[in-house]
Design an enzyme around this catalytic site. Structure first.
Site, PDB file in Angstrom:
ATOM      1  N   SER A 132      12.415  -0.999  26.919  1.00 11.92           N
ATOM      2  CA  SER A 132      12.954   0.337  26.710  1.00 11.92           C
ATOM      3  C   SER A 132      13.101   0.555  25.207  1.00 11.92           C
ATOM      4  O   SER A 132      13.857  -0.151  24.551  1.00 11.92           O
ATOM      5  CB  SER A 132      14.308   0.448  27.422  1.00 11.92           C
ATOM      6  OG  SER A 132      14.941   1.668  27.095  1.00 11.92           O
ATOM      7  N   LYS A 157       8.739   1.924  28.146  1.00 10.43           N
ATOM      8  CA  LYS A 157       9.537   3.134  28.415  1.00 10.43           C
ATOM      9  C   LYS A 157      10.038   3.651  27.082  1.00 10.43           C
ATOM     10  O   LYS A 157      10.519   2.871  26.258  1.00 10.43           O
ATOM     11  CB  LYS A 157      10.677   2.777  29.367  1.00 10.43           C
ATOM     12  CG  LYS A 157      11.987   3.548  29.220  1.00 10.43           C
ATOM     13  CD  LYS A 157      12.955   3.168  30.340  1.00 10.43           C
ATOM     14  CE  LYS A 157      14.409   3.357  29.960  1.00 10.43           C
ATOM     15  NZ  LYS A 157      15.328   2.857  31.008  1.00 10.43           N
ATOM     16  N   LYS A 159      12.614   6.458  25.189  1.00  8.75           N
ATOM     17  CA  LYS A 159      13.698   7.409  25.345  1.00  8.75           C
ATOM     18  C   LYS A 159      13.209   8.738  24.786  1.00  8.75           C
ATOM     19  O   LYS A 159      12.515   8.782  23.752  1.00  8.75           O
ATOM     20  CB  LYS A 159      14.926   6.931  24.562  1.00  8.75           C
ATOM     21  CG  LYS A 159      15.553   5.684  25.146  1.00  8.75           C
ATOM     22  CD  LYS A 159      16.172   5.963  26.509  1.00  8.75           C
ATOM     23  CE  LYS A 159      16.979   4.771  26.992  1.00  8.75           C
ATOM     24  NZ  LYS A 159      17.606   5.021  28.304  1.00  8.75           N
ATOM     25  N   ASP A 184      12.484   8.234  29.568  1.00  9.08           N
ATOM     26  CA  ASP A 184      13.851   8.311  30.104  1.00  9.08           C
ATOM     27  C   ASP A 184      14.643   9.342  29.305  1.00  9.08           C
ATOM     28  O   ASP A 184      14.859   9.176  28.101  1.00  9.08           O
ATOM     29  CB  ASP A 184      14.518   6.927  30.001  1.00  9.08           C
ATOM     30  CG  ASP A 184      15.897   6.887  30.667  1.00  9.08           C
ATOM     31  OD1 ASP A 184      16.350   7.917  31.192  1.00  9.08           O
ATOM     32  OD2 ASP A 184      16.514   5.794  30.654  1.00  9.08           O
ATOM     33  N   GLU A 209      12.219   9.202  34.074  1.00  7.90           N
ATOM     34  CA  GLU A 209      13.524   8.684  34.501  1.00  7.90           C
ATOM     35  C   GLU A 209      14.647   9.679  34.201  1.00  7.90           C
ATOM     36  O   GLU A 209      14.773  10.172  33.077  1.00  7.90           O
ATOM     37  CB  GLU A 209      13.768   7.347  33.780  1.00  7.90           C
ATOM     38  CG  GLU A 209      15.040   6.627  34.180  1.00  7.90           C
ATOM     39  CD  GLU A 209      15.138   5.237  33.540  1.00  7.90           C
ATOM     40  OE1 GLU A 209      14.094   4.685  33.104  1.00  7.90           O
ATOM     41  OE2 GLU A 209      16.259   4.713  33.458  1.00  7.90           O
ATOM     42  N   ASP A 234      18.204   6.961  37.839  1.00  8.66           N
ATOM     43  CA  ASP A 234      19.055   5.903  37.290  1.00  8.66           C
ATOM     44  C   ASP A 234      20.505   6.334  37.559  1.00  8.66           C
ATOM     45  O   ASP A 234      21.083   6.015  38.608  1.00  8.66           O
ATOM     46  CB  ASP A 234      18.728   5.747  35.786  1.00  8.66           C
ATOM     47  CG  ASP A 234      19.641   4.795  35.037  1.00  8.66           C
ATOM     48  OD1 ASP A 234      20.648   4.361  35.586  1.00  8.66           O
ATOM     49  OD2 ASP A 234      19.355   4.498  33.847  1.00  8.66           O
ATOM     50  N   LYS A 258      20.641  -0.836  38.536  1.00  5.22           N
ATOM     51  CA  LYS A 258      21.500  -1.581  37.611  1.00  5.22           C
ATOM     52  C   LYS A 258      22.675  -2.080  38.442  1.00  5.22           C
ATOM     53  O   LYS A 258      23.415  -1.267  39.012  1.00  5.22           O
ATOM     54  CB  LYS A 258      22.008  -0.678  36.491  1.00  5.22           C
ATOM     55  CG  LYS A 258      20.912  -0.214  35.533  1.00  5.22           C
ATOM     56  CD  LYS A 258      21.460   0.709  34.478  1.00  5.22           C
ATOM     57  CE  LYS A 258      20.337   1.192  33.562  1.00  5.22           C
ATOM     58  NZ  LYS A 258      20.779   2.297  32.690  1.00  5.22           N
ATOM     59  N   GLY A 286      18.643  -2.110  32.440  1.00  5.17           N
ATOM     60  CA  GLY A 286      19.514  -2.900  31.571  1.00  5.17           C
ATOM     61  C   GLY A 286      20.498  -2.010  30.842  1.00  5.17           C
ATOM     62  O   GLY A 286      20.336  -0.784  30.804  1.00  5.17           O
TER      63      GLY A 286
HETATM   64  O1  OSB Z   1      19.250   4.666  30.737  1.00  2.00           O
HETATM   65  O2  OSB Z   1      18.323   2.813  31.112  1.00  2.00           O
HETATM   66  C1  OSB Z   1      19.143   3.487  30.466  1.00  2.00           C
HETATM   67  C2  OSB Z   1      20.696   1.327  27.709  1.00  2.00           C
HETATM   68  C3  OSB Z   1      21.990   1.780  27.734  1.00  2.00           C
HETATM   69  C4  OSB Z   1      22.335   2.797  28.593  1.00  2.00           C
HETATM   70  C5  OSB Z   1      21.378   3.351  29.447  1.00  2.00           C
HETATM   71  C6  OSB Z   1      20.068   2.880  29.453  1.00  2.00           C
HETATM   72  C7  OSB Z   1      19.726   1.880  28.534  1.00  2.00           C
HETATM   73  C8  OSB Z   1      18.368   1.361  28.392  1.00  2.00           C
HETATM   74  C9  OSB Z   1      18.250  -0.006  27.754  1.00  2.00           C
HETATM   75  O3  OSB Z   1      17.376   1.981  28.645  1.00  2.00           O
HETATM   76  C10 OSB Z   1      17.678  -1.044  28.633  1.00  2.00           C
HETATM   77  C11 OSB Z   1      17.859  -2.429  28.040  1.00  2.00           C
HETATM   78  O4  OSB Z   1      16.974  -2.855  27.294  1.00  2.00           O
HETATM   79  O5  OSB Z   1      18.889  -3.082  28.319  1.00  2.00           O
HETATM   80 MG    MG Z   2      17.934   5.178  32.297  1.00  2.00          MG
END
Ligand code: OSB
Ligand code: MG
Length: 365
Positions: A132, A157, A159, A184, A209, A234, A258, A286
């Site tokens: 991510s 992925k 953001k 995402d 996402e 999510d 998660k 994560g």
């Molecule tokens: O939306 O998946 C998410 C991290 C913090 C809060 C929300 C998200 C995320 C990540 C990071 O996308 C995923 C990771 O590498 O732990």
């Molecule tokens: Mg997410």
């Protein structure tokens, strides 16, 4: 046997700041729990952070309910499922519940001498790993994706947020036309943005996402009917009942599981079963966990019905030094859960204390 429960409030700088549509995170501040009884010592991590940006929970709401309500419920070392029955008298607070539920999974699998990945069910013996990538200048995002592709990550992925999606996705697709790519939005859009979101179909994403509201299913189902790109939820999926409703409504075809968000590993396994039964897909997300939380995610991600690569990068992507002495390594885009009992992690007690802002005891042995 009497159980001792301690907590550590850790603060660890991230190697790279992580920017999502709700803000930039530069350090991981959160609670680690340690449960000791007889010769067995177990650890877990609460995935809350300092601010309630991703969900309504934060470190202090979690500590409040853990200290006052949940910790007495684990004094007799119940099985995780028994704890969850007791904890169900408290509405919500899934991340707080999950912290103790996972602590009990680690405790009991260590006590029985069984690796957690095997105790959870049918493990493939490895997790398929994606990454991510937080928002940054488009140039830096493209550069970091290049290095992730080289390292062998099986899905990238990025953001995105409203207004930056075309810049980011066009640049990424121009440089990497064939990679398995997702985006995402962390709830940054509303259904009024449907026309804009439909234009993202051209980027051939494996899924988009959580484009819409954090507790929405209905508008996601309306959006899903208009978009060719599959929707992955999510934030909206807080338990397996929500997962069933989401599939019934056609709100998504993919779920980011998660354990913290759904209240632990027992519920995570149920969500994964729902996805498999409905012909959907799932993967393990994560929350920038330390090596403690990461080990639970990787054991879960190795389960047979988790069929897509997750956000479970190896430890050295997040921290210059982690609190575990045996960090994970990625080989060929895969990470193997530890062979030892429980999560198999070896926590470095001295280093854990040295990165702790505060530590204390919730249950005395
Ligand atoms: O939306 O998946 C998410 C991290 C913090 C809060 C929300 C998200 C995320 C990540 C990071 O996308 C995923 C990771 O590498 O732990
Ligand atoms: Mg997410």
């Amino acid at each position: 046997m009497a159980a001792g429960l301690s907590y550590y409030k850790i603060s660890m700088p991230l190697l790279t700041p992580f920017t999502t549509s709700f803000g930039t995170q530069t350090e991981r501040i959160g609670y680690i729990f340690r449960l000791a009884s007889g010769s067995v010592t177990a650890y877990s991590e609460c995935v809350t952070g300092e601010e309630p940006h991703y969900s309504y929970e934060d470190n202090e709401t979690a500590m409040h309910v853990i200290r006052n309500f949940f910790s007495p419920m684990i004094a007799d070392l119940p099985q995780p499922r028994v704890f969850m029955e007791r904890a169900s008298v408290i509405k919500g607070h899934n991340m707080a519940k999950a912290a103790l539920e996972m602590l009990l999974w680690d405790y009991h699998s260590r006590a029985e001498g069984i690796p957690l990945a095997r105790r959870l069910g049918d493990s493939k013996g490895h997790a398929d790993v994606g990454i991510s990538i937080g928002m940054d200048s488009v140039q830096d995002m493209v550069r970091r994706i290049g290095s992730a592709v080289e390292k062998g990550y099986r899905r990238i992925k990025v953001k995105v947020e409203k207004g930056k999606e075309f810049g980011i996705l066009s640049a990424v697709r121009d440089s990497f036309p064939d990679i398995k790519l997702s985006a995402d939005a962390n709830t940054d859009y509303t259904l009024k943005d449907a026309e804009l979101l439909k234009r993202l179909d051209r980027f051939n994403l494996v899924y988009m996402e959580q484009p819409l509201g954090h507790d929405d299913l209905l508008d996601h189902s309306r959006l899903a009917r208009q978009m060719a790109t599959p929707i992955c939820l999510d934030e909206s999926i807080t338990d397996s009942a929500k997962a069933e409703q989401a599939f019934d409504m056609g709100a998504c075809s993919v779920i980011n599981i998660k354990p913290g968000r759904v209240g632990g590993l027992t519920e995570s396994l149920k969500v994964a079963s729902v996805c498999a039964e409905r012909g959907g897909h799932c993967w393990v997300g994560g929350m920038l966990e330390t090596g403690v939380g990461r080990a639970f995610n990787i054991s879960l991600a190795s389960q047979g019905n988790v069929d897509y690569p997750g956000d479970t990068s190896p430890n050295d992507r997040y921290f210059s030094r982690d609190i575990v002495d045996n960090p994970f390594h990625m080989v060929d885009g895969r990470i193997r859960p530890n062979d030892g009992p429980g999560t198999g992690i070896v926590v470095n007690g001295a280093y854990l204390s040295s990165v702790s802002l505060e530590q204390g005891s919730l249950l005395k042995p």
